[in-house]
Design a protein around this motif. Structure first.
Motif, short mmCIF file in Angstrom:
data_model
loop_
_atom_site.label_atom_id
_atom_site.label_comp_id
_atom_site.label_asym_id
_atom_site.label_seq_id
_atom_site.Cartn_x
_atom_site.Cartn_y
_atom_site.Cartn_z
N PHE A 1 0.84 -1.20 0.00
CA PHE A 1 0.00 0.00 0.00
C PHE A 1 0.87 1.25 0.00
O PHE A 1 0.68 2.17 -0.81
N ALA A 2 1.84 1.32 0.92
CA ALA A 2 2.67 2.51 1.05
C ALA A 2 3.50 2.77 -0.20
O ALA A 2 3.67 3.92 -0.62
N ALA A 3 4.00 1.69 -0.82
CA ALA A 3 4.82 1.85 -2.02
C ALA A 3 3.99 2.41 -3.18
O ALA A 3 4.42 3.32 -3.89
N GLN A 4 2.79 1.87 -3.38
CA GLN A 4 1.93 2.36 -4.45
C GLN A 4 1.48 3.80 -4.16
O GLN A 4 1.43 4.65 -5.05
N TYR A 5 1.19 4.07 -2.90
CA TYR A 5 0.78 5.42 -2.49
C TYR A 5 1.88 6.42 -2.80
O TYR A 5 1.63 7.52 -3.29
N ALA A 6 3.14 6.04 -2.51
CA ALA A 6 4.27 6.91 -2.82
C ALA A 6 4.43 7.11 -4.32
O ALA A 6 4.80 8.19 -4.78
N HIS A 7 4.15 6.06 -5.12
CA HIS A 7 4.21 6.19 -6.58
C HIS A 7 3.26 7.27 -7.07
O HIS A 7 3.50 7.91 -8.10
N LEU A 8 2.17 7.48 -6.33
CA LEU A 8 1.16 8.44 -6.72
C LEU A 8 1.43 9.84 -6.15
O LEU A 8 0.57 10.71 -6.21
N PHE B 1 17.28 -6.27 3.20
CA PHE B 1 16.59 -6.22 1.90
C PHE B 1 15.31 -5.40 2.00
O PHE B 1 15.03 -4.55 1.14
N ALA B 2 14.52 -5.65 3.05
CA ALA B 2 13.24 -4.94 3.21
C ALA B 2 13.46 -3.44 3.37
O ALA B 2 12.77 -2.63 2.74
N LEU B 3 14.41 -3.05 4.20
CA LEU B 3 14.67 -1.63 4.41
C LEU B 3 15.13 -0.94 3.12
O LEU B 3 14.65 0.14 2.77
N ASN B 4 16.06 -1.57 2.43
CA ASN B 4 16.56 -0.98 1.18
C ASN B 4 15.46 -0.87 0.14
O ASN B 4 15.39 0.12 -0.61
N ARG B 5 14.61 -1.89 0.09
CA ARG B 5 13.53 -1.86 -0.91
C ARG B 5 12.52 -0.76 -0.59
O ARG B 5 12.08 -0.04 -1.49
N LEU B 6 12.15 -0.63 0.66
CA LEU B 6 11.21 0.43 1.04
C LEU B 6 11.77 1.80 0.68
O LEU B 6 11.07 2.65 0.10
N ARG B 7 13.03 2.03 1.00
CA ARG B 7 13.63 3.33 0.71
C ARG B 7 13.71 3.59 -0.78
O ARG B 7 13.47 4.72 -1.24
N SER B 8 14.02 2.55 -1.55
CA SER B 8 14.10 2.72 -3.01
C SER B 8 12.75 3.04 -3.62
O SER B 8 12.67 3.65 -4.69
N LEU B 9 11.67 2.65 -2.93
CA LEU B 9 10.32 2.90 -3.41
C LEU B 9 9.76 4.22 -2.90
O LEU B 9 8.62 4.56 -3.19
N GLY B 10 10.56 4.95 -2.14
CA GLY B 10 10.12 6.26 -1.67
C GLY B 10 9.33 6.24 -0.38
O GLY B 10 8.66 7.22 -0.05
N VAL B 11 9.40 5.12 0.37
CA VAL B 11 8.67 5.00 1.63
C VAL B 11 9.62 5.31 2.78
O VAL B 11 10.72 4.75 2.87
N ASP B 12 9.21 6.17 3.69
CA ASP B 12 10.03 6.56 4.82
C ASP B 12 10.11 5.42 5.85
O ASP B 12 9.09 4.81 6.18
N THR B 13 11.30 5.15 6.35
CA THR B 13 11.50 4.06 7.32
C THR B 13 11.99 4.57 8.67
O THR B 13 12.61 3.83 9.44
N SER B 14 11.72 5.83 8.97
CA SER B 14 12.21 6.42 10.23
C SER B 14 11.71 5.65 11.45
O SER B 14 12.40 5.61 12.49
N TRP B 15 10.52 5.06 11.35
CA TRP B 15 9.93 4.35 12.48
C TRP B 15 10.05 2.83 12.34
O TRP B 15 9.31 2.10 12.98
#
Length: 301
Positions: free
Chosen positions: A52-59, A77-91
């Motif tokens: 959801f967050a990745a698609q939301y960031a695409h928009l 892998f998960a952290l790097n992928r989230l960041r590459s998709l534009g999703v913030d991982t601060s939390w």
């Protein structure tokens, strides 16, 4: 400028943090140490909230997730992928004891089975939901209500706090592995957008017809959008019904359906946040769902 424009994120959600290993071909296992060859595999970030967050960031939305990964290779892998998709991982933090969650999808041409090792999927507790989160976002999305069992007793009070803070909300329960569907009804009055698929809507409402189920659920919730796969989607609100039926002649590339519902959710919620009409919200949701079909997993397409 509205009073919400200063908030850092357009949307936050708790991540059911996992990585998906998708296997294709002759995937029905034979025991007694039988080795068999399959056609292909694909490793991708999983979890309904992450998709959801990745698609939301695409928009164009500013999205972040709250959660844990393990101190392992899959967590990196998960952290790097989230960041590459534009999703913030601060939390997102590393869990000292649990491994990163893993879902193994055995995909056949028209169906799939899923094996899940929970790991960090259900690691978030109430202590991780600080008041600062509500001051940082305009919208809160709940995904995987039944898998996030540690938070289930607390979502109602959290949704009440969201409303008091002027934060809009959406909910997609996903499937209940126990098939009990308890605890959903009490949340609906506090949810702005409810996003079940057809099977979930029927189970939660206790009705056998999707239109009656949608009408019944919309009497408890502000707006109900029900996903019906290849048949499109419905929206029910304030006694009105909208339906989106895809063009029968359209040609779609379908690699798999993993994450299509979560991509629909992101498209619909993003359009709803931007004050689009219900018809436009439906069109955005269906378009995002259809786009996700063209590649393995819920992210790449």
């Amino acid at each position: 400028m509205t009073r919400m424009d200063h908030r850092r994120f357009d949307c936050l959600c708790v991540a059911d943090m996992c990585v998906d290993l998708v296997l294709r071909g002759n995937v029905r296992p034979h025991f007694h140490q039988v080795e068999q060859l399959i056609d292909a595999y694909h490793l991708e970030l999983g979890g309904s909230a992450n998709i959801f967050a990745a698609q939301y960031a695409h928009l164009g939305g500013r999205a972040g997730v709250v959660g844990y990964v393990g101190s392992d290779t899959l967590g990196e892998f998960a952290l790097n992928r989230l960041r590459s998709l534009g999703v913030d991982t601060s939390w997102v933090r590393r869990h000292p004891a649990l491994p990163t969650g893993l879902g193994v999808a055995l995909v056949e041409q028209d169906d799939r089975a899923i094996l899940t090792a929970l790991g960090t999927i259900d690691a978030v507790t109430l202590d991780d939901l600080s008041p600062d989160l509500l001051g940082a976002c305009r919208h809160w999305h709940i995904a995987s209500f039944f898998l996030l069992s540690k938070l289930r007793p607390f979502w109602k009070s959290w949704l009440e706090r969201c409303r008091a803070s002027g934060v809009t909300t959406s909910l997609d329960t996903n499937w209940d592995p126990d098939n009990q569907w308890q605890g959903v009804a009490e949340l609906l009055p506090w949810v702005d957008v409810f996003l079940p698929n057809e099977a979930e809507a029927l189970a939660i409402s206790g009705d056998g017809d999707v239109e009656r189920a949608g009408q019944r659920l919309s009497r408890q919730c502000g707006l109900v959008a029900i996903k019906c796969g290849a048949r499109g989607a419905y929206v029910f609100a304030q006694g009105h019904t909208w339906r989106y039926t895809p063009e029968p002649a359209r040609s779609l590339t379908v690699v798999d359906t993993i994450g299509a519902g979560d991509c629909f959710n992101a498209g619909f919620v993003r359009a709803w946040q931007l004050d689009k009409s219900v018809d436009e919200c439906l069109a955005w949701g269906v378009r995002c769902a259809e786009a996700s079909l063209a590649a393995a997993g819920g992210m790449a397409a």
